[in-house]
Design an enzyme around this catalytic site. Structure first.
Site, mmCIF file in Angstrom:
data_model
loop_
_atom_site.group_PDB
_atom_site.id
_atom_site.type_symbol
_atom_site.label_atom_id
_atom_site.label_comp_id
_atom_site.label_asym_id
_atom_site.label_seq_id
_atom_site.Cartn_x
_atom_site.Cartn_y
_atom_site.Cartn_z
ATOM 1 N N SER A 124 -18.154 1.421 -38.279
ATOM 2 C CA SER A 124 -19.236 1.930 -37.440
ATOM 3 C C SER A 124 -19.158 3.444 -37.347
ATOM 4 O O SER A 124 -18.080 4.025 -37.328
ATOM 5 C CB SER A 124 -19.158 1.327 -36.030
ATOM 6 O OG SER A 124 -20.175 1.888 -35.205
ATOM 7 N N LYS A 144 -17.456 -6.349 -35.288
ATOM 8 C CA LYS A 144 -18.505 -5.363 -35.612
ATOM 9 C C LYS A 144 -19.876 -5.893 -35.216
ATOM 10 O O LYS A 144 -20.740 -5.138 -34.733
ATOM 11 C CB LYS A 144 -18.470 -5.056 -37.119
ATOM 12 C CG LYS A 144 -19.591 -4.128 -37.605
ATOM 13 C CD LYS A 144 -19.604 -2.798 -36.847
ATOM 14 C CE LYS A 144 -20.479 -1.735 -37.497
ATOM 15 N NZ LYS A 144 -21.808 -2.091 -37.873
ATOM 16 N N HIS A 172 -20.130 -5.392 -31.563
ATOM 17 C CA HIS A 172 -20.361 -3.961 -31.332
ATOM 18 C C HIS A 172 -21.857 -3.656 -31.440
ATOM 19 O O HIS A 172 -22.436 -2.971 -30.594
ATOM 20 C CB HIS A 172 -19.575 -3.145 -32.369
ATOM 21 C CG HIS A 172 -19.993 -1.711 -32.481
ATOM 22 N ND1 HIS A 172 -21.143 -1.313 -33.136
ATOM 23 C CD2 HIS A 172 -19.419 -0.564 -32.012
ATOM 24 C CE1 HIS A 172 -21.274 -0.003 -33.059
ATOM 25 N NE2 HIS A 172 -20.232 0.479 -32.398
ATOM 26 N N ASN A 173 -22.495 -4.184 -32.489
ATOM 27 C CA ASN A 173 -23.903 -3.898 -32.698
ATOM 28 C C ASN A 173 -24.783 -4.548 -31.641
ATOM 29 O O ASN A 173 -25.820 -4.001 -31.261
ATOM 30 C CB ASN A 173 -24.328 -4.356 -34.094
ATOM 31 C CG ASN A 173 -23.802 -3.433 -35.177
ATOM 32 O OD1 ASN A 173 -22.865 -2.668 -34.958
ATOM 33 N ND2 ASN A 173 -24.395 -3.498 -36.353
ATOM 34 N N GLU A 228 -24.533 -2.386 -28.746
ATOM 35 C CA GLU A 228 -25.294 -1.177 -29.109
ATOM 36 C C GLU A 228 -26.784 -1.383 -28.821
ATOM 37 O O GLU A 228 -27.442 -0.500 -28.245
ATOM 38 C CB GLU A 228 -25.067 -0.885 -30.589
ATOM 39 C CG GLU A 228 -25.870 0.249 -31.167
ATOM 40 C CD GLU A 228 -25.699 0.328 -32.680
ATOM 41 O OE1 GLU A 228 -26.720 0.397 -33.394
ATOM 42 O OE2 GLU A 228 -24.540 0.302 -33.151
#
Length: 632
Positions: A300, A354, A357-358, A361
């Site tokens: 990222s 990940k 995480h997105n 986000e």
């Protein structure tokens, strides 16, 4: 390399480019055997060319095979040959340890003029265009300008040979496939940290010269440009480490299929794209059978992060950790005095983290956007005033990358016109946000804030509908303070993070990945899109605690949210009186309300299900046994 007698220097180009002249001069200068390819043409080929008939691949195959035998027989040689296509060059170099291509480059008119002025050659000028049509310029070669003198051409070739010989003395530490924006940035990052990097790019139409152009553009860095996967593998130290910076999905499987036959036990394929974690689990198991380690690695930070220091989330066989982590630690971002990379766990853990995480986000971006919307339409602030307010919030836990870029966006104007005010309110989205919502449902984890952000992006695409039926005014007389917005937004941002954490802990139990929340939060502290000071207290909270169940069951998490809830509640009540669309704020607060409500009205739903479908229900006084009532 020149002295070991196992080398072929191919001097190639279309007819009339000066191949024979340069090859003969190099042969004398380097004391290597000279092979003139034209001498090996069968009589039938010569007859066709004299008649102005272009050769086809069937004509060339026996000629190329004969040349390959001559190369292997003579060992050290200089070959003058057109070798217009890559597949022709592959035939020529089969079995040759050091095959170096010198490409004589020139335009059609210059070469055509040369051919007209020379005599005694069986190749007529009428075939020149067919040669240009057939020509596939080599990706990794020594390029020579045909208009330069023979002496200058020899000097250029010698300089490159010295560099090639130096490169042969030390193989690359790591390989990288895919020279798109992110691939180029990551390769430069690796090379800038004193790693020798072998690079390869699939020669899609328009990208045939990507490797050569990249290595030439950054000649000060230690790159080995490779023309094919075999060359890439041959230029890597064992165990080989190959990073894939290619599109997720089928391209990863296709590339893996091509790599497996040329790799050896304990070599590593490292997928650094946004792959779906279940695909990574499958690829890991498949490669393990072949003795190859497949590493799923979340990255990222965008292009800037890839170049200057990303957040990195690798996972796979722990046996790969000692080989790979030292390299990744050098290129990762740093925060709190440590590199933002940890071995996340086994299998697809890295790509799962990940993905989460997105998802966070998505929610964080939407929440900040909603507060901007409130300030603009309820408080009546200008873009500059909003930016000033958000700048003051940087002294709190709000301090974050997304807040920083939002401030910059608000202030960006050209000729007095703010760019933000001219942007169409329709947002795109890629797979990871959708995957997060879908996987939450499969895992049985409530993530209403993240899902609200995803839904709002989808809803935004209905721009025509919104313009047809939209209210002319969305403002109201609601008065809301900056402090309420500041505390309320912080509450909601924490809720979205806890939703992601809940998904991680639930999946970790299901798949037995061995994930440490402290490690995840440490990795997210720098380099990535959701880096923020909010993660600092969470690192401490989750440092020693194995979280099972909802994060709010942790007393310190509950205490943290309870601190900000009163003003968040007050903010929400006021916002409910407006017509503003702020789904993420409402979803975050409703999530907290629901999880802190000991008795929800779901009893009515269970009774309804039992009424029309005899689905049964459980009782407060007996939570193990199922009951059914005849309601009529």
């Amino acid at each position: 390399m020149i002295n070991d007698g196992n080398i072929c220097i191919l001097v190639m180009g279309v007819s009339g480019s000066g191949k024979t002249t340069l090859a003969r001069a190099l042969s004398q200068h380097l004391k290597l055997k000279m092979i003139e390819a034209d001498d090996y043409h069968p009589e039938g080929n010569v007859s066709k060319m004299k008649l102005g008939i272009p050769l086809n691949d069937d004509d060339r195959l026996p000629w190329l095979s004969a040349l390959n035998k001559a190369i292997l027989k003579n060992k050290g040689c200089v070959l003058a040959c057109s070798a217009l296509k890559k597949k022709y060059r592959n035939i020529l170099k089969a079995g040759v340890s050091h095959f170096i291509t010198v490409y004589l480059n020139g335009d059609f008119n210059t070469i055509h003029h040369r051919m007209k002025s020379r005599g005694g050659h069986f190749m007529p000028t009428t075939l020149l265009q067919s040669q240009f049509d057939t020509l596939e310029p080599p990706v990794n070669s020594i390029i020579i300008d045909i208009e330069s003198s023979t002496q200058d051409q020899i000097r250029v070739v010698k300089q490159h040979l010295i560099k090639i010989e130096e490169n042969q003395m030390k193989k690359a530490d790591i390989g990288l496939i895919g020279l798109g924006v992110m691939g180029k940035a990551l390769a430069r990052n690796l090379a800038s940290k004193n790693h020798k990097v072998a690079v390869y790019n699939v020669p899609f139409p328009g990208e045939e010269r990507a490797v050569q152009e990249f290595t030439q553009s950054y000649s000060e860095l230690d790159f080995i440009g490779c023309e094919d996967l075999e060359e890439l593998a041959g230029n890597l130290v064992r165990p080989r480490k190959i990073i894939l910076m290619i599109k997720a999905g089928y391209p990863v499987d296709e590339m893996t299929d091509k790599l497996l036959p040329i790799l050896q036990d304990d070599d590593m394929i490292i997928d650094a794209g946004n792959s779906f974690y279940k695909d990574t689990e499958f690829r890991t198991a498949r490669c393990k059978v072949k003795g190859i380690h497949f590493i799923g690695m979340g990255v990222s930070g965008g292009e800037s992060g890839a170049l200057n220091g990303p957040s990195i989330m690798p996972s796979g066989d722990p046996g790969s950790k000692d080989e790979l982590l030292p390299i990744l630690q050098k290129i990762a971002a740093t925060a709190d005095g440590y590199p933002c990379v940890r071995w996340i766990g086994k299998g697809g853990a890295g790509h799962f983290v990940k993905m989460i995480h997105n998802g966070i986000e998505y929610a964080d971006m939407q929440l900040i956007s909603e507060v901007y919307f409130i300030m603009k339409h309820l408080q009546g602030k200008s873009n500059e005033d909003i930016a000033s307010t958000l700048t003051q919030w940087k002294d709190s836990l709000h301090n974050s990358y997304l807040l920083d870029i939002s401030i910059n966006i608000l202030r960006k104007h050209i000729n007095g016109n703010y760019i933000l005010d001219e942007i169409l309110d329709v947002a795109g989205h890629k797979g990871t946000g959708l995957w997060t919502s879908r996987e939450a449902l499969e895992l049985g984890v409530p993530v209403p804030t993240i899902q609200a952000a995803m839904n709002q992006r989808i809803l935004s695409s209905f721009k025509g509908t919104r313009e047809k039926i939209g209210w002319k005014s969305i403002g109201s007389q609601v008065e809301i303070s900056d402090e309420e917005l500041k505390e309320g937004l912080l509450f909601c941002r924490f809720v979205s993070i806890f939703e992601g954490i809940h998904m991680i802990t639930t999946a970790n139990i299901k798949y037995d990945w061995g994930i440490s929340l402290k490690d995840v939060l440490s990795v997210w502290r720098g380099g990535c899109i959701i880096r923020s000071d909010m993660l600092l207290p969470l690192k401490e909270i989750f440092s020693d605690t194995a979280t099972i169940g909802h994060p709010l069951e942790n007393k310190r998490v509950f205490s943290l949210l309870s601190k900000y809830y009163p003003l968040a509640y007050k903010m929400n009540m006021k916002l409910a009186q407006s017509h503003l669309s702020i789904p993420c704020i409402h979803a975050a607060i409703d999530h907290y309300r629901s999880i802190t409500t000991s008795y929800l009205p779901i009893n009515m739903i269970q009774a309804q299900r039992d009424y029309f479908g005899a689905h049964t229900y459980k009782r407060l006084d007996n939570r193990e046994q199922s009951f059914h009532t005849h309601w009529e």
